[in-house]
Design a protein around this motif. Structure first.
Motif, PDB file in Angstrom:
ATOM      1  N   ALA A   9       0.725  -1.079  -0.004  1.00 11.28           N
ATOM      2  CA  ALA A   9       0.238   0.174  -0.560  1.00 11.28           C
ATOM      3  C   ALA A   9       0.587   1.090  -0.032  1.00 11.28           C
ATOM      4  O   ALA A   9       2.094   0.940   0.148  1.00 11.28           O
ATOM      5  N   ARG A  10      -0.158   2.489  -0.039  1.00  9.02           N
ATOM      6  CA  ARG A  10       1.199   3.793  -0.187  1.00  9.02           C
ATOM      7  C   ARG A  10       0.199   4.783   0.999  1.00  9.02           C
ATOM      8  O   ARG A  10      -1.239   4.552   1.093  1.00  9.02           O
ATOM      9  N   TYR A  11       1.117   5.214   1.588  1.00 13.19           N
ATOM     10  CA  TYR A  11       0.346   6.319   2.604  1.00 13.19           C
ATOM     11  C   TYR A  11       0.942   7.884   2.323  1.00 13.19           C
ATOM     12  O   TYR A  11       2.338   7.781   2.428  1.00 13.19           O
ATOM     13  N   SER A  12       0.366   8.880   2.874  1.00 11.25           N
ATOM     14  CA  SER A  12       0.893  10.131   2.578  1.00 11.25           C
ATOM     15  C   SER A  12       0.680  10.573   4.039  1.00 11.25           C
ATOM     16  O   SER A  12      -0.423  10.366   4.974  1.00 11.25           O
ATOM     17  N   LEU A  13       0.914  11.198   4.449  1.00  7.48           N
ATOM     18  CA  LEU A  13       0.630  12.559   6.129  1.00  7.48           C
ATOM     19  C   LEU A  13       0.086  13.633   4.993  1.00  7.48           C
ATOM     20  O   LEU A  13       0.359  14.104   4.424  1.00  7.48           O
ATOM     21  N   LEU A  14      -0.795  14.262   6.449  1.00  5.71           N
ATOM     22  CA  LEU A  14      -1.890  15.442   5.460  1.00  5.71           C
ATOM     23  C   LEU A  14      -0.339  16.370   6.989  1.00  5.71           C
ATOM     24  O   LEU A  14      -0.977  16.224   8.283  1.00  5.71           O
ATOM     25  N   GLY A  27      -2.445  14.457  10.019  1.00  7.86           N
ATOM     26  CA  GLY A  27      -3.704  12.613   9.943  1.00  7.86           C
ATOM     27  C   GLY A  27      -2.796  11.855   9.127  1.00  7.86           C
ATOM     28  O   GLY A  27      -1.727  12.336   8.555  1.00  7.86           O
ATOM     29  N   VAL A  28      -3.462  10.818   8.580  1.00  2.80           N
ATOM     30  CA  VAL A  28      -2.917   9.344   7.667  1.00  2.80           C
ATOM     31  C   VAL A  28      -4.030   8.838   6.489  1.00  2.80           C
ATOM     32  O   VAL A  28      -4.876   9.014   7.075  1.00  2.80           O
ATOM     33  N   LEU A  29      -3.312   9.873   5.347  1.00  2.00           N
ATOM     34  CA  LEU A  29      -4.625   8.497   4.464  1.00  2.00           C
ATOM     35  C   LEU A  29      -3.749   7.430   3.981  1.00  2.00           C
ATOM     36  O   LEU A  29      -2.448   7.635   2.895  1.00  2.00           O
ATOM     37  N   LEU A  30      -3.857   6.239   3.483  1.00  2.00           N
ATOM     38  CA  LEU A  30      -3.617   5.013   3.331  1.00  2.00           C
ATOM     39  C   LEU A  30      -4.260   5.007   2.290  1.00  2.00           C
ATOM     40  O   LEU A  30      -5.164   4.420   1.760  1.00  2.00           O
ATOM     41  N   GLU A  31      -3.368   4.450   0.894  1.00  2.00           N
ATOM     42  CA  GLU A  31      -4.503   4.226   0.043  1.00  2.00           C
ATOM     43  C   GLU A  31      -3.899   2.458  -0.827  1.00  2.00           C
ATOM     44  O   GLU A  31      -2.899   1.664  -0.615  1.00  2.00           O
ATOM     45  N   VAL A  90      -0.215  18.248   2.265  1.00  2.00           N
ATOM     46  CA  VAL A  90      -0.113  16.829   1.559  1.00  2.00           C
ATOM     47  C   VAL A  90       1.414  15.818   0.800  1.00  2.00           C
ATOM     48  O   VAL A  90       1.028  16.495   0.212  1.00  2.00           O
ATOM     49  N   SER A  91       1.866  14.891   1.959  1.00  2.00           N
ATOM     50  CA  SER A  91       3.123  14.305   1.748  1.00  2.00           C
ATOM     51  C   SER A  91       2.801  13.746   0.619  1.00  2.00           C
ATOM     52  O   SER A  91       2.244  13.003   0.029  1.00  2.00           O
ATOM     53  N   ASP A  92       4.356  12.890  -0.069  1.00  2.00           N
ATOM     54  CA  ASP A  92       4.372  12.223  -0.903  1.00  2.00           C
ATOM     55  C   ASP A  92       4.037  10.907  -0.342  1.00  2.00           C
ATOM     56  O   ASP A  92       4.488  10.846   0.596  1.00  2.00           O
ATOM     57  N   ARG A  93       3.416  10.449  -1.313  1.00  2.00           N
ATOM     58  CA  ARG A  93       2.949   9.093  -1.151  1.00  2.00           C
ATOM     59  C   ARG A  93       4.489   7.719  -0.951  1.00  2.00           C
ATOM     60  O   ARG A  93       4.823   7.669  -1.439  1.00  2.00           O
TER      61      ARG A  93
END
Length: 264
Positions: A9-14, A27-31, A90-93
């Motif tokens: 998977a891939r995640y980004s930080l907000l 927070g966290v966005l998990l793709e 939003v950070s790079d994934r």
């Protein structure tokens, strides 16, 4: 023992960047690339980091989750990169290997978000007992180690706490090394039959022993219509492990808590 299935998977930080303040992870966005879904978890203590904007920021998680469902992962990240202000970035994934997306999201959130502790509102105490998903383990004095943020959907009470599980016998529900939420037995109503419980074997001095198992019992009715345990069996969920019996002596064992859910 079967190997646990994992996914890439891939995640980004907000990140929240307010004028005159240090950036904080929001927070966290998990793709999940395989399904084009995005799992979202943001902090809840907005008043402590952005009091003036807290009302708007408190609605951000629901808004992002709705957009993730509408757009899918690729369009959501493109939308965020085009529309976010300098205040929110939003950070790079980054790649991450996960076994379960809900648990992985919680784990990433706790790793990257240092939220303010709100005791029994958003956080639960974590104890040093190493509850064993197997035979009883020896432990030192049980002490509070700190506080863990619980999932937003979980309604907290003062009888709840967090402990780490060691062993494979309760897999796949409870993986080895998991942090788990328990509810003290004094607040658990109804029969224990079939429930997952944290059992304490009362040891000598400061050493106590703990295990997590599915509780099964057989009872007989006495002449005075009271009930007596004939057999108490502790069962694993993993079929590769064996069940075992406790002697139903009240002064040797006690049910300390009921399992609620895995944190990570």
């Amino acid at each position: 023992m079967s190997a646990e299935i994992t996914y890439t998977a891939r995640y980004s930080l907000l990140t929240l960047e307010l004028p005159g303040q240090e950036p904080v992870t929001a927070g966290v966005l998990l793709e999940d690339p395989a399904t084009n879904r995005v799992h979202v978890r943001l902090r809840r203590d907005w008043r402590s980091v952005a009091q003036e904007e807290s009302e708007v920021l408190s609605m951000l998680e629901d808004d992002l989750s709705a957009k993730a469902g509408e757009f899918g992962a690729a369009q959501l990240f493109a939308h965020l990169e085009d529309t976010l202000s300098n205040t929110l970035r939003v950070s790079d994934r980054r790649d991450v290997v996960v076994e379960d997306f809900t648990r992985a999201l919680g784990r990433l959130y706790r790793q990257h978000v240092a939220s303010q502790v709100q005791e029994f509102v958003t956080h639960l105490p974590r104890y040093s007992l190493a509850a064993a998903a197997g035979r009883f383990l020896e432990n030192q004095v049980v002490e509070e180690e700190g506080w863990e943020e619980a999932p937003p959907a979980l309604r907290l009470t003062r009888e709840m706490f967090v402990a780490r599980i060691a062993g494979h016998s309760m897999e796949p529900l409870i993986p080895d090394g998991s942090l788990c939420v328990f509810r003290g037995s004094g607040s658990v109503t109804g029969s224990r039959q079939g429930r997952l419980v944290l059992v304490e074997a009362l040891g000598e001095g400061a050493n106590d022993r703990y295990a997590v198992k599915r509780y099964q019992s057989q009872k007989r009715q006495n002449a005075d219509r009271t009930w007596t345990h004939e057999r108490i069996r502790l069962e694993p969920l993993n079929p590769e492990f064996e069940s075992w019996d406790l002697e139903p002596e009240e002064d040797r064992y006690r049910i300390l808590a009921e399992f609620v859910q895995v944190l990570d």
